[in-house]
Each structure stands twice: as C-alpha cells, then as structure tokens.
Design an enzyme around this catalytic site. Structure first.
Site, PDB file in Angstrom:
ATOM      1  N   SER A 139       0.848  -1.194   0.000  1.00 25.46           N
ATOM      2  CA  SER A 139       0.000   0.000   0.000  1.00 25.46           C
ATOM      3  C   SER A 139       0.878   1.236   0.000  1.00 25.46           C
ATOM      4  O   SER A 139       2.011   1.220   0.512  1.00 25.46           O
ATOM      5  CB  SER A 139      -0.893   0.022   1.239  1.00 25.46           C
ATOM      6  OG  SER A 139      -1.554   1.264   1.380  1.00 25.46           O
ATOM      7  N   TYR A 156      -2.091  -1.219  10.065  1.00 22.72           N
ATOM      8  CA  TYR A 156      -2.200  -1.509   8.632  1.00 22.72           C
ATOM      9  C   TYR A 156      -0.941  -1.068   7.905  1.00 22.72           C
ATOM     10  O   TYR A 156      -0.378  -1.804   7.089  1.00 22.72           O
ATOM     11  CB  TYR A 156      -3.431  -0.802   8.075  1.00 22.72           C
ATOM     12  CG  TYR A 156      -3.649  -0.971   6.598  1.00 22.72           C
ATOM     13  CD1 TYR A 156      -4.274  -2.096   6.090  1.00 22.72           C
ATOM     14  CD2 TYR A 156      -3.266   0.029   5.701  1.00 22.72           C
ATOM     15  CE1 TYR A 156      -4.502  -2.245   4.730  1.00 22.72           C
ATOM     16  CE2 TYR A 156      -3.489  -0.103   4.343  1.00 22.72           C
ATOM     17  CZ  TYR A 156      -4.103  -1.243   3.861  1.00 22.72           C
ATOM     18  OH  TYR A 156      -4.320  -1.376   2.517  1.00 22.72           O
ATOM     19  N   LYS A 160       1.676  -3.514   5.852  1.00 26.39           N
ATOM     20  CA  LYS A 160       1.968  -3.297   4.440  1.00 26.39           C
ATOM     21  C   LYS A 160       3.444  -2.974   4.218  1.00 26.39           C
ATOM     22  O   LYS A 160       4.023  -3.346   3.186  1.00 26.39           O
ATOM     23  CB  LYS A 160       1.073  -2.174   3.893  1.00 26.39           C
ATOM     24  CG  LYS A 160      -0.405  -2.536   3.847  1.00 26.39           C
ATOM     25  CD  LYS A 160      -0.670  -3.759   2.969  1.00 26.39           C
ATOM     26  CE  LYS A 160      -2.143  -4.013   2.748  1.00 26.39           C
ATOM     27  NZ  LYS A 160      -2.410  -5.183   1.889  1.00 26.39           N
TER      28      LYS A 160
END
Length: 248
Positions: A139, A156, A160
């Site tokens: 990401s 998150y 990533k």
C-alpha cells in the site's frame, strides 16, 4: 499460455477481482481464494465466461494449514502454478491507544502473515515447475503512514511495510527461479472503500496529479505486467500506483 495457472487471494471483489479477471483475459486459469462465498462465485462465473477454468477455495488467508491444503488441491487439479497474487487484506482504523492486542495481531495476520502462508505453500510447486511470479499487494501507506484513508492507521501501515521487506528478502532467497515484486496502490475505488470515495471522491481527486481516483482495473494492469511480461528483469521491487498523490 492456455495451460498456465494463477492463484489470487482476496479475489471475490475489488482489486483482487480485477486482477483475477485480467489474468483470465490473458489466458490463465484462476484459483480464487476468499471468505466471501457469494461474491466469489459471481467472480468465478465471470472467469468461466472468459473461457478459462476456475477453482474456488473459501478460506481465511491467515490460516497457515489451510494455505497448505489449498496448494495440495491446486497441485491435484492443475499440476502447476505460474502466478501467485497475494491480494487479500483488511484495514484497521484503530489508533495506538485504542487498538487491542487481538486487533493488532489480526491486522498483521491478514495483511502480512497471509503472504508468508501462501508463498511458503506455493513456492515449492513453482520451483518444481521451473519458476514463476509472485506479486503481493502492499500500500502507499507503507511509505507514508497514511493520513486521510480509513485504513491508514499504524497497524495496517506496519503490515503493508512488512510486505515490502518480505518482497525484497524473498527476491534474493527465491531468485533467479521465482521473481517476486509488490504493488503499492493509493486510493482505489472498491466496494470496501466506497464510503470514503463516495463522500470525499472529488476532494481527494484534487490532490492527485491525474485528477481521479484509481480503479481495480488500473491496479490489475500493473499486476498483469509483473505476472506476464517476457522477457523479464524485475524482482524485489515495490511499485507505487497512485496517480501521483500530492499530499495524501
């Protein structure tokens, strides 16, 4: 390419569906791995309509044993794997002072550990077959930490970012037989992101040089390039696809 096989996790909808359909258009039979049974079967029907074989596996990608079982099933049916796309993931908008240990562990398991699960399960089959390609979905938040996205909080972003490190390390370990790269999308219009993009789409688009949000088809074209292109001299890389975001 009529006998080649691609496994795409999280491919019932969104970016994963886009990748599965694009690979099917390019002549790959597809293995869909997802937890969303109705959407998975809808995508399977679309792949069949393109004239390709499709295999559906309902699974939690965080389950290591299940990944091994799916690899055995793919070996039994197709006898090979040429492309693995680690797309499955889930955001977590919870901040450092509110997240639970279980919530943090689950975010890491779905986004990062799942890549380990499926690479370890399928890489031996690739090596036995003479090689293959792996593309994992990181990401833009891995680079920026995220600001405006609902999935941009630290757990998150950390997961990533781990995918980028894993990609670089495994490119050295699995090369030259297997090429492995990752993709770092910016804001993409998907079913999951609709609440964000519908309410703030025009505002967010103004902060992107190409003046629009991305689509699953945009990401799928990059994934297909990394999966299919010959000759190929790219491995261990993280590719940003964000329309060039000014300040997000």
């Amino acid at each position: 390419m009529t006998d080649k096989v691609a496994v795409v996790t999280g491919s019932a909808r969104g970016i994963g569906r886009g990748c599965a359909l694009e690979l099917a258009r390019r002549g790959y039979d597809i293995v869909i791995v997802d937890m969303l049974a109705p959407e998975m079967h809808r995508t399977a029907g679309e792949i069949t309509a393109l004239g390709r074989q499709v295999m559906t596996e309902e699974a939690d990608v965080a389950d290591h044993a299940r990944a091994k079982a799916i690899a055995a099933a793919v070996q039994a049916r197709f006898g090979r794997i040429d492309v693995l796309v680690n797309n499955a993931g889930r955001g977590n908008p919870t901040g450092i002072f509110d997240i639970t240990e279980e919530g943090f562990d689950r975010t890491i398991a779905i986004n990062l550990k799942s890549c380990f699960n499926y690479i370890q399960a399928f890489a031996p089959m690739m090596l036995d077959g003479g090689g293959g390609r792996i593309v994992s979905m990181s990401s833009l938040n891995a680079h920026t930490g995220g600001v405006t996205s609902a999935v941009s909080k630290f757990s998150y972003a950390a997961a990533k970012a781990g995918i980028i490190g894993m990609t670089k390390a495994l490119a050295k370990e699995l090369g030259p037989t297997i090429a492995i790269n990752c993709v770092c999308p910016g804001i993409i219009e998907t079913e999951v992101g609709n609440s964000l993009t519908k309410s703030r789409g025009p505002e967010l688009a103004k902060k992107i040089v190409l003046n629009r949000l991305g689509t699953p088809a945009d990401v799928a074209q990059l994934v297909a390039f990394l999966a299919c292109t010959e000759p190929f001299f790219i491995t261990g890389q993280a590719f940003t696809i964000d329309g060039f975001q000014w300040e997000i």
